[in-house]
Design a protein around this motif. Structure first.
Motif, PDB file in Angstrom:
ATOM      1  N   LEU A  13       0.825  -1.216   0.000  1.00  0.00           N
ATOM      2  CA  LEU A  13       0.000   0.000   0.000  1.00  0.00           C
ATOM      3  C   LEU A  13       0.860   1.267   0.000  1.00  0.00           C
ATOM      4  O   LEU A  13       0.516   2.261  -0.651  1.00  0.00           O
ATOM      5  N   LEU A  14       1.985   1.216   0.725  1.00  0.00           N
ATOM      6  CA  LEU A  14       2.896   2.368   0.729  1.00  0.00           C
ATOM      7  C   LEU A  14       3.496   2.601  -0.654  1.00  0.00           C
ATOM      8  O   LEU A  14       3.602   3.737  -1.117  1.00  0.00           O
ATOM      9  N   LEU A  15       3.902   1.518  -1.317  1.00  0.00           N
ATOM     10  CA  LEU A  15       4.439   1.641  -2.674  1.00  0.00           C
ATOM     11  C   LEU A  15       3.389   2.184  -3.636  1.00  0.00           C
ATOM     12  O   LEU A  15       3.690   3.002  -4.505  1.00  0.00           O
ATOM     13  N   LEU A  16       2.151   1.739  -3.467  1.00  0.00           N
ATOM     14  CA  LEU A  16       1.065   2.208  -4.321  1.00  0.00           C
ATOM     15  C   LEU A  16       0.771   3.688  -4.075  1.00  0.00           C
ATOM     16  O   LEU A  16       0.567   4.463  -5.021  1.00  0.00           O
ATOM     17  N   THR A  17       0.765   4.090  -2.809  1.00  0.00           N
ATOM     18  CA  THR A  17       0.563   5.500  -2.473  1.00  0.00           C
ATOM     19  C   THR A  17       1.677   6.359  -3.045  1.00  0.00           C
ATOM     20  O   THR A  17       1.439   7.439  -3.608  1.00  0.00           O
ATOM     21  N   ASN A  18       2.914   5.873  -2.890  1.00  0.00           N
ATOM     22  CA  ASN A  18       4.065   6.574  -3.448  1.00  0.00           C
ATOM     23  C   ASN A  18       3.933   6.732  -4.960  1.00  0.00           C
ATOM     24  O   ASN A  18       4.247   7.786  -5.533  1.00  0.00           O
ATOM     25  N   LEU A  19       3.403   5.706  -5.615  1.00  0.00           N
ATOM     26  CA  LEU A  19       3.231   5.736  -7.065  1.00  0.00           C
ATOM     27  C   LEU A  19       2.210   6.804  -7.480  1.00  0.00           C
ATOM     28  O   LEU A  19       2.405   7.500  -8.482  1.00  0.00           O
ATOM     29  N   ILE A  21       1.559   9.547  -5.886  1.00  0.00           N
ATOM     30  CA  ILE A  21       2.225  10.841  -5.723  1.00  0.00           C
ATOM     31  C   ILE A  21       3.182  11.102  -6.884  1.00  0.00           C
ATOM     32  O   ILE A  21       3.222  12.195  -7.459  1.00  0.00           O
ATOM     33  N   LEU A  22       3.940  10.075  -7.258  1.00  0.00           N
ATOM     34  CA  LEU A  22       4.905  10.219  -8.354  1.00  0.00           C
ATOM     35  C   LEU A  22       4.221  10.536  -9.678  1.00  0.00           C
ATOM     36  O   LEU A  22       4.799  11.194 -10.541  1.00  0.00           O
ATOM     37  N   THR A 221      16.332  11.908  -5.059  1.00  0.00           N
ATOM     38  CA  THR A 221      15.256  12.192  -4.113  1.00  0.00           C
ATOM     39  C   THR A 221      14.706  10.881  -3.558  1.00  0.00           C
ATOM     40  O   THR A 221      14.352   9.982  -4.321  1.00  0.00           O
ATOM     41  N   TRP A 222      14.590  10.782  -2.245  1.00  0.00           N
ATOM     42  CA  TRP A 222      14.302   9.505  -1.587  1.00  0.00           C
ATOM     43  C   TRP A 222      12.997   8.879  -2.052  1.00  0.00           C
ATOM     44  O   TRP A 222      12.912   7.657  -2.193  1.00  0.00           O
ATOM     45  N   TYR A 223      11.970   9.698  -2.316  1.00  0.00           N
ATOM     46  CA  TYR A 223      10.681   9.089  -2.654  1.00  0.00           C
ATOM     47  C   TYR A 223      10.628   8.549  -4.081  1.00  0.00           C
ATOM     48  O   TYR A 223       9.652   7.920  -4.472  1.00  0.00           O
ATOM     49  N   THR A 224      11.701   8.790  -4.859  1.00  0.00           N
ATOM     50  CA  THR A 224      11.759   8.202  -6.200  1.00  0.00           C
ATOM     51  C   THR A 224      12.640   6.947  -6.232  1.00  0.00           C
ATOM     52  O   THR A 224      12.827   6.363  -7.290  1.00  0.00           O
ATOM     53  N   TRP A 225      13.183   6.559  -5.083  1.00  0.00           N
ATOM     54  CA  TRP A 225      14.068   5.391  -5.049  1.00  0.00           C
ATOM     55  C   TRP A 225      13.432   4.132  -5.623  1.00  0.00           C
ATOM     56  O   TRP A 225      14.057   3.474  -6.473  1.00  0.00           O
ATOM     57  N   PRO A 226      12.230   3.731  -5.184  1.00  0.00           N
ATOM     58  CA  PRO A 226      11.676   2.472  -5.720  1.00  0.00           C
ATOM     59  C   PRO A 226      11.573   2.489  -7.245  1.00  0.00           C
ATOM     60  O   PRO A 226      11.999   1.539  -7.916  1.00  0.00           O
ATOM     61  N   MET A 227      11.014   3.559  -7.800  1.00  0.00           N
ATOM     62  CA  MET A 227      10.831   3.648  -9.245  1.00  0.00           C
ATOM     63  C   MET A 227      12.167   3.615  -9.984  1.00  0.00           C
ATOM     64  O   MET A 227      12.350   2.858 -10.940  1.00  0.00           O
TER      65      MET A 227
END
Length: 255
Positions: A13-19, A21-22, A221-227
């Motif tokens: 769910l966190l990854l999906l939320t991050n997505l 936002i991205l 930027t940390w919130y773009t790390w997964p992508m």
């Protein structure tokens, strides 16, 4: 078992939320879709966790082992990209291009340029060559936008070289080498600057282009790390596979 299931669900769910936002602040690259697939798989696996346990607990073991591979892979890329090997005596800084927002550099590219600026202040005798041609729908080349950014922050115009024909990382480095061979007919020492997640592949491509260079990773930027790391992991695998098949340096471009 319940803890594992809840952890998977929260992480998905966190990854999906991050997505989500991205989607408002980043271009939709391959990494964007990979992250979407991963988050959906984690959420689905969490919901099916008990059902899978009733069939065979060995499935959980296999999945766990498979998950270790990308974790180790990403850790390697992160460490490699954040362990720099410059001595501030190089002749030139090669800044690899990335996408623009109109005529302005985007955040990843600004990070690369800021890293080059910090380096240059420690070695003001070095040239900075900015790389990147005219992207689809762009008004100016990436190199021109990058040069404007550097000049606005105090880098002398005479210390900036433009490579403005390339459309991929390999071309960035190939065309940069052609320009630098004219400036340094007796050879040159270079440092490649790109975002930390991209450093490993950039160094390998530089070698294919005939450049043995040090590397300097720009922070991501940390919130773009997964992508970014998911995309880069796939790109590195593609690089290895493609070179194995063809021994050709024409690799996937990276933004």
């Amino acid at each position: 078992m319940k803890i594992i299931r809840v952890t998977l669900l929260i992480a998905g769910l966190l990854l999906l939320t991050n997505l989500v936002i991205l989607s408002f602040v980043s271009n939709r690259t391959m990494g964007f879709f990979l992250q979407g697939a991963l988050s959906a798989a984690m959420i689905l696996y969490a919901f099916l966790f008990n059902w899978i346990s009733r069939i065979s607990k060995k499935i959980h073991l296999v999945v766990g082992i498979l998950c270790l591979i990308p974790i180790i892979f990403v850790s390697f890329l992160f460490i490699y990209g954040n362990v720099n090997n410059v001595d501030h005596g190089e002749d030139v800084v090669i800044v690899l291009g990335a996408g623009l927002r109109g005529e302005e550099v985007g955040r990843p590219l600004a990070s690369r340029l800021d890293t080059a600026i910090v380096y240059w202040h420690k070695n003001p005798h070095a040239y900075i060559i900015v790389c990147g041609g005219l992207g689809s729908g762009a008004v100016i080349t990436e190199a021109e936008a990058m040069a404007r950014y550097l000049i606005a922050r105090g880098i002398p115009t005479e210390r900036i070289l433009l490579e403005d024909r390339s459309t991929s990382t390999y071309e960035n480095l190939k065309f940069a080498k052609e320009i630098l061979n004219e400036y340094f007919p007796d050879g040159f020492r270079a440092v490649v600057v790109t975002n930390d997640f991209h450093i490993y592949r950039a160094v390998q491509i530089a070698r294919q282009a005939g450049i043995e260079a040090g590397h300097l990773g720009a922070p991501t930027t940390w919130y773009t790390w997964p992508m970014n790391y998911l995309r880069e992991m796939l790109a590195v695998v593609n690089q290895w596979a493609f070179l194995t098949r063809t021994q050709s340096p024409e690799l996937l471009p990276i933004s």
